[in-house]
Design a protein around this motif. Structure first.
Motif, mmCIF file in Angstrom:
data_model
loop_
_atom_site.group_PDB
_atom_site.id
_atom_site.type_symbol
_atom_site.label_atom_id
_atom_site.label_comp_id
_atom_site.label_asym_id
_atom_site.label_seq_id
_atom_site.Cartn_x
_atom_site.Cartn_y
_atom_site.Cartn_z
ATOM 1 N N LEU A 125 0.638 9.237 8.415
ATOM 2 C CA LEU A 125 -0.323 9.659 9.426
ATOM 3 C C LEU A 125 -0.963 8.476 10.142
ATOM 4 C CD1 LEU A 125 -2.091 12.533 7.430
ATOM 5 C CD2 LEU A 125 -0.157 12.687 9.020
ATOM 6 N N ALA A 126 -1.185 7.390 9.428
ATOM 7 C CA ALA A 126 -1.850 6.244 10.055
ATOM 8 C C ALA A 126 -1.617 4.980 9.247
ATOM 9 C CB ALA A 126 -3.348 6.498 10.196
ATOM 10 N N VAL A 127 -1.453 3.892 9.970
ATOM 11 C CA VAL A 127 -1.514 2.540 9.410
ATOM 12 C C VAL A 127 -2.534 1.798 10.264
ATOM 13 C CG1 VAL A 127 -0.288 0.421 8.854
ATOM 14 C CG2 VAL A 127 0.889 2.612 8.652
ATOM 15 N N ASP A 128 -3.728 1.654 9.734
ATOM 16 C CA ASP A 128 -4.844 1.090 10.501
ATOM 17 C C ASP A 128 -5.091 -0.352 10.083
ATOM 18 O OD1 ASP A 128 -5.355 3.506 11.876
ATOM 19 O OD2 ASP A 128 -6.437 4.281 10.139
ATOM 20 N N LEU B 217 0.830 -1.205 0.000
ATOM 21 C CA LEU B 217 0.000 0.000 0.000
ATOM 22 C C LEU B 217 0.863 1.252 0.000
ATOM 23 C CD1 LEU B 217 -2.829 -1.041 2.494
ATOM 24 C CD2 LEU B 217 -2.888 -1.017 0.000
ATOM 25 N N MET B 218 1.973 1.231 0.719
ATOM 26 C CA MET B 218 2.884 2.372 0.691
ATOM 27 C C MET B 218 3.459 2.583 -0.712
ATOM 28 S SD MET B 218 4.997 2.049 4.293
ATOM 29 C CE MET B 218 4.224 2.467 5.854
ATOM 30 N N ALA B 219 3.759 1.498 -1.394
ATOM 31 C CA ALA B 219 4.265 1.599 -2.768
ATOM 32 C C ALA B 219 3.218 2.230 -3.679
ATOM 33 C CB ALA B 219 4.674 0.227 -3.274
ATOM 34 N N VAL C 25 -3.555 2.636 4.784
ATOM 35 C CA VAL C 25 -2.353 3.455 4.982
ATOM 36 C C VAL C 25 -2.655 4.871 4.499
ATOM 37 C CG1 VAL C 25 0.049 3.808 4.312
ATOM 38 C CG2 VAL C 25 -0.798 1.497 4.728
ATOM 39 N N THR C 26 -2.362 5.854 5.343
ATOM 40 C CA THR C 26 -2.581 7.260 5.001
ATOM 41 C C THR C 26 -1.272 8.019 5.177
ATOM 42 O OG1 THR C 26 -4.882 7.122 5.755
ATOM 43 C CG2 THR C 26 -3.937 9.323 5.471
ATOM 44 N N VAL C 27 -0.858 8.719 4.127
ATOM 45 C CA VAL C 27 0.430 9.414 4.132
ATOM 46 C C VAL C 27 0.234 10.853 3.644
ATOM 47 C CG1 VAL C 27 2.831 9.358 3.344
ATOM 48 C CG2 VAL C 27 1.537 7.217 3.557
ATOM 49 N N GLN C 28 0.855 11.778 4.354
ATOM 50 C CA GLN C 28 0.908 13.173 3.906
ATOM 51 C C GLN C 28 2.186 13.357 3.095
ATOM 52 O OE1 GLN C 28 -1.445 15.640 4.533
ATOM 53 N NE2 GLN C 28 -0.281 16.994 3.159
ATOM 54 N N VAL C 29 2.046 13.715 1.826
ATOM 55 C CA VAL C 29 3.209 13.880 0.951
ATOM 56 C C VAL C 29 3.246 15.302 0.416
ATOM 57 C CG1 VAL C 29 3.276 11.447 0.293
ATOM 58 C CG2 VAL C 29 1.937 13.047 -1.071
ATOM 59 N N GLU C 30 4.471 15.780 0.200
ATOM 60 C CA GLU C 30 4.679 17.113 -0.391
ATOM 61 C C GLU C 30 5.897 17.039 -1.298
ATOM 62 O OE1 GLU C 30 6.102 21.524 1.051
ATOM 63 O OE2 GLU C 30 4.524 20.526 2.235
ATOM 64 N N LEU C 31 5.707 17.420 -2.556
ATOM 65 C CA LEU C 31 6.788 17.443 -3.532
ATOM 66 C C LEU C 31 6.966 18.863 -4.034
ATOM 67 C CD1 LEU C 31 5.550 14.425 -3.655
ATOM 68 C CD2 LEU C 31 6.823 14.265 -5.789
ATOM 69 N N ALA C 32 8.197 19.342 -4.005
ATOM 70 C CA ALA C 32 8.494 20.711 -4.431
ATOM 71 C C ALA C 32 9.834 20.742 -5.136
ATOM 72 C CB ALA C 32 8.500 21.665 -3.227
ATOM 73 N N GLU C 33 9.995 21.684 -6.059
ATOM 74 C CA GLU C 33 11.273 21.869 -6.735
ATOM 75 C C GLU C 33 12.298 22.383 -5.738
ATOM 76 O OE1 GLU C 33 10.629 24.451 -9.995
ATOM 77 O OE2 GLU C 33 9.649 22.921 -11.249
ATOM 78 N N SER D 193 -6.144 1.401 0.695
ATOM 79 C CA SER D 193 -6.667 0.388 1.611
ATOM 80 C C SER D 193 -6.826 -0.943 0.896
ATOM 81 C CB SER D 193 -8.010 0.842 2.199
ATOM 82 O OG SER D 193 -8.966 1.034 1.169
ATOM 83 N N PHE D 194 -6.957 -1.987 1.699
ATOM 84 C CA PHE D 194 -7.107 -3.343 1.180
ATOM 85 C C PHE D 194 -7.845 -4.174 2.211
ATOM 86 C CE2 PHE D 194 -5.695 -7.752 0.812
ATOM 87 C CZ PHE D 194 -5.906 -8.001 -0.531
ATOM 88 N N GLY D 195 -8.677 -5.102 1.715
ATOM 89 C CA GLY D 195 -9.397 -5.998 2.603
ATOM 90 C C GLY D 195 -9.485 -7.395 2.022
#
Length: 228
Positions: free
Chosen positions: A123-126, A53-55, A149-157, A172-174
């Motif tokens: 932020l969370a792995v539930d 899920l992270m991938a 899996v919930t992730v806060q991402v930020e991409l900047a030059e 998510s997966f079930g």
């Protein structure tokens, strides 16, 4: 003058050729070495699913990146184990796509080595097992598994600071885990790869009492019928 072949000469040649081919085909052939089939991974552990899920999150965020080879600096926004694992997965995914990876360095001269800064914070792995399937109301046959899996991402030059992406991405997966595979699936490597099934201890003890009581009742009935 070209001599004319005798009658029946051509069929004899064809017959000899056929016999030779038949003898060659009859010779034992060396067996061809075939690759052994890969073992099927029938059990997806909680750790395996978390990384998968992270991938997916990394893949979703990478759509805003310029084409490789572009230098990307990975920056973890916290020191948690989940964020650290996400950084490892992100490095594996991005390197597999041909990007150059950098991590924060104490040398200021290396700050400009990257073209894009990829900041991330998990932020969370539930993980939860909300439902348990049973046979005849007693024996557990499967366990429902839900992972998110919930992730806060930020991409900047890196040079201009121009924001490419700032988003909270969830995947998510079930599925249903067979009861026999539960111990292998419920990994205790991280705190977010293990969870309880929602059944309290008294419920399990009650089931054991019911089973023992049923067995005792059957034994009593058997001996009662034997006396008669």
């Amino acid at each position: 003058m070209i001599p004319t072949p005798k009658r029946g000469g051509l069929p004899v040649v064809l017959l000899a050729a056929c016999l030779w081919a038949g003898l060659a085909a009859a010779q034992p052939q060396q067996p061809v070495a075939l690759p052994e089939p890969a073992a099927a991974d029938t059990v997806r552990t909680n750790l395996w699913l978390t990384e998968a899920l992270m991938a997916e999150v990394v893949t979703a965020a990478a759509v805003v990146l310029p084409p490789p080879p572009v230098a990307v600096r990975l920056v973890a926004e916290d020191s948690g184990t989940a964020t650290e694992l996400f950084g490892t997965v992100a490095a594996r995914v991005l390197q597999g796509r041909g990007y150059d990876l950098y991590v924060p360095d104490e040398d200021p001269a290396r700050e400009g080595a990257a073209d894009v800064v990829f900041s991330h914070n998990v932020l969370a792995v539930d993980l939860a097992y909300p439902e348990v399937g049973r046979t005849l109301g007693i024996w557990r046959s499967w366990i429902q598994r839900e992972l998110a899996v919930t992730v806060q991402v930020e991409l900047a030059e890196a040079g201009s600071g121009r924001l490419l992406l700032k988003e909270r991405i969830s995947r998510s997966f079930g599925d249903r885990v067979p009861n026999d595979d539960f111990k292998a699936v419920n990994s205790g490597l991280y705190d977010f790869t293990s969870a309880q099934t929602g059944e309290s201890g008294w419920q399990r003890r009650f089931e054991e009492i019911v089973v023992l009581g049923a067995l005792a009742g059957l034994v009593a009935i058997y001996f009662a019928n034997t006396r008669d």
